[in-house]
Design an enzyme around this catalytic site. Structure first.
Site, PDB file in Angstrom:
ATOM      1  CB  SER A 288      -0.914   0.011   1.221  1.00  0.00           C
ATOM      2  OG  SER A 288      -0.141   0.150   2.391  1.00  0.00           O
ATOM      3  CE  LYS A 289      -2.971   3.098  -0.712  1.00  0.00           C
ATOM      4  NZ  LYS A 289      -3.693   2.180   0.098  1.00  0.00           N
ATOM      5  NE  ARG A 290       0.443   0.413   5.890  1.00  0.00           N
ATOM      6  CZ  ARG A 290       1.082  -0.666   6.323  1.00  0.00           C
ATOM      7  NH1 ARG A 290       2.282  -0.560   6.824  1.00  0.00           N
ATOM      8  NH2 ARG A 290       0.505  -1.837   6.267  1.00  0.00           N
ATOM      9  CG  HIS A 291       4.394  -1.156   1.911  1.00  0.00           C
ATOM     10  ND1 HIS A 291       3.066  -1.497   1.889  1.00  0.00           N
ATOM     11  CD2 HIS A 291       4.921  -1.753   2.993  1.00  0.00           C
ATOM     12  CE1 HIS A 291       2.803  -2.290   2.910  1.00  0.00           C
ATOM     13  NE2 HIS A 291       3.910  -2.459   3.593  1.00  0.00           N
ATOM     14  N   GLY A 292       5.704   3.139   0.085  1.00  0.00           N
ATOM     15  CA  GLY A 292       6.362   3.896  -0.973  1.00  0.00           C
ATOM     16  C   GLY A 292       5.503   3.890  -2.219  1.00  0.00           C
TER      17      GLY A 292
END
Length: 514
Positions: A288-292
């Site tokens: 998801s977004k928090r993984h980049g």
RNA sequence: GGUCCCUUCGUCUAGCGGUUAGGACACCGGCCUUUCACGUCGGCGACACGGGUUCGAGUCCCGUAGGGAUCACCA
């Protein structure tokens, strides 16, 4: 050969085709390959294709992400390998969350990756008449029923059931209802029959998967606002579009048994299924977004090449012996579902970067040169004048892992005046180095041919004259020409810069020493 | 919690009853070298655990543990 069962779909498919310039182009392409006598068959499907029909069915609620791209890629590869047909369908039944911008973004990303499709894009939002007709068919045959329970009631019952440790399954209140409340809003539910039985399917990747029917819910297929839901339309469309192998993410495994029940209730043949494993982040949770960055187009912005992305994506969960490097045509030749792994994979940006560096090193300089211009422009550098971009690429391709890195490294070639890095100038542009710069200037000026060979010889003479090794001669020249202590080989830089620019920069550097 | 899926180096994977368990990325070191890189050579490093089956299990079976997915009038 496949033939469409539904007149409604037949008409609508043309409607969708007409709404898309892209599919027009695809159609023309295939039409052009056919004998003229067969050309009027081409719009529907090409006669030389095999029976395999697969599809990619994204929901246009955002950009195309890494996981979706891989699913699309697998579909594409198998379709091309088997000479089948690749259908693109836009799943926009949730009108509120779907946007045209997302559709465009997805189309653009697929084009960038080189994933062409043969039919579509079809929009589910244009096919509501068909879905309502199919809902009615189920209602008429007693395989679906109206449910008047409100969303709030259901939510309350679900919570209660959960609290008592039970299953949050619909309790079939409305199946037993004898009198319909006049004028009340209702949804339509699909009735799961044969509660004692099991539903099983032979997944092409995971093997046989079995569910007990009593685990299945009477799911809603038509909302109270009259719009159909995903699990229903996906069945109707896959069947009506003749899809015979559904390749999708394994987050859909749990949906599969009830979809199979609906295929049967609607009298459709059940397609094959291949559920590809998820892509996880470094922490092993769903990417998801928090993984980049998870948008494939953001990788383009970051200077990645589409062939690197394709190569990375396919190797995540698929392999062919010890091979690591695959072109798209290699993949069309070698891809098989049998070699797709069963377990989820962790997205590894380092390996993607390595692959990107590989394709930069081995890519065609002329093509990369054109691309470089775009990345230079993004850096605010005007490269309309100056060295040939293809030649610049050759000097930088072994030290740039992304096109953005390359653009930053290429900037010095195109700036009107080099900016000396403070530390570099302090160390290499000093009074002591002035004779070296002047000697190099003189030798280069005297050169008849200005290629690397001749330049190398000129440096040889400078070393003889000054008694210095190349390690003493090259650094001040490098700083004079590039402003930095890090750059491609000075011989290459001089050759690419050309005599005029080189001499001008050398003289300016010598003058700057004072 | 129910259901379903999964389990070989940190990561991606090869392996399809008998291997010193192989490759790739990353990491560490040598070499190459006009800088930075590239390249090259070498090193570190894994069969989740416990039972079976078998002459022999990473490979087959059963448990356990762990991870993931899913349980919406989202898709």
């Amino acid at each position: 050969m496949f033939s469409f069962k539904s007149k409604a779909f037949h008409a609508r498919s043309f409607q969708s085709l007409a709404s898309s310039e892209r599919s027009e182009r695809a159609r023309e392409f295939f039409t052009g390959l056919l004998p003229s006598t067969l050309q009027n068959l081409a719009p529907q499907r090409s006669y030389f294709m095999s029976g395999l029909r697969v599809r990619f069915a994204p929901s246009p609620t955002g950009y195309l992400h890494i996981g979706g791209a891989r699913t699309a890629l697998f579909n594409y590869l198998l379709a091309r390998k088997e000479k089948g047909t690749f259908v693109l369908r836009i799943e926009d039944t949730d009108v509120a969350r779907s946007t045209q911008e997302s559709v465009d973004a997805i189309l653009q990303a697929m084009e960038w990756l080189g994933l062409s499709y043969d039919e579509g894009p079809f929009y589910q939002s244009e096919r509501f008449d068909l879905y309502r007709q199919k809902v009615q068919q189920l209602l008429d045959s007693g395989k679906a029923y109206r449910c008047y329970c409100s969303a709030e009631e259901l939510e309350a019952r679900r919570e209660a059931a959960l609290k008592e440790g039970g299953k949050p399954k619909y309790d079939r209140t409305c199946l037993r209802r004898t009198e319909a409340p006049e004028g009340s809003p209702y949804v339509v539910r699909f009735q799961v029959e044969d509660e004692e039985g099991v539903t099983a399917f032979d997944d092409r990747i995971k093997g046989t998967i079995t569910f007990r029917n009593d685990e299945l819910d009477d799911l809603i297929i038509l909302r109270s606002d009259g719009t159909p839901t995903y699990n229903f339309v996906v069945v109707v469309d896959d069947a009506e579009m003749g899809i015979n192998l559904v390749i999708r993410g394994d987050d859909h495994i749990n949906n599969t048994p009830r979809q199979i029940l609906m295929y049967k209730a609607l009298g459709y043949p059940v397609p094959g299924f291949a559920h590809v494993p998820m892509i996880l982040g470094a922490d092993k949770t769903r990417l998801s977004k928090r993984h980049g960055a998870t948008s494939v187009m953001v990788y383009r912005e970051m200077g990645y090449l589409p062939e690197a992305m394709v190569n990375y994506l396919v190797r995540l969960g698929w392999s062919h012996g010890d091979e690591e490097i695959f072109s798209m045509s290699d993949l069309i030749d070698k891809f098989t579902l049998e070699a797709v792994g069963k377990s989820a994979g962790v997205f590894n940006p380092e390996k993607l970067l390595w692959l990107n560096a590989h394709y930069i090193k081995t890519g065609d300089p002329a093509r990369l040169g054109k691309l470089l211009l775009e990345y230079l422009a993004a850096e605010g550098i005007d490269a309309t004048r100056g060295p040939d971009p293809a030649a610049v690429v050759v000097t930088l391709r072994e030290r740039a892992r992304t096109m953005v890195e390359m653009a930053k490294g290429a900037a010095f070639y195109y700036v009107p005046e080099v900016t000396y890095e403070a530390e570099a100038a302090a160390k290499f542009l000093t009074e002591a180095q002035r004779p070296v710069l002047e000697s190099v200037t003189a030798r280069l000026e005297a050169l008849e041919t200005f290629d690397e060979e001749a330049i190398s010889q000129a440096f040889g003479m400078v070393m003889e004259e000054t008694g210095l090794k190349l390690g003493k001669v090259a650094p001040p020249v490098r700083v004079a020409l590039t402003g930095s202590t890090v750059s491609p080989s000075v011989y290459e830089v001089i050759a690419v810069l050309g005599r005029e620019q080189t001499l001008q920069r050398l003289r300016r550097a010598a003058a700057a020493i004072s």
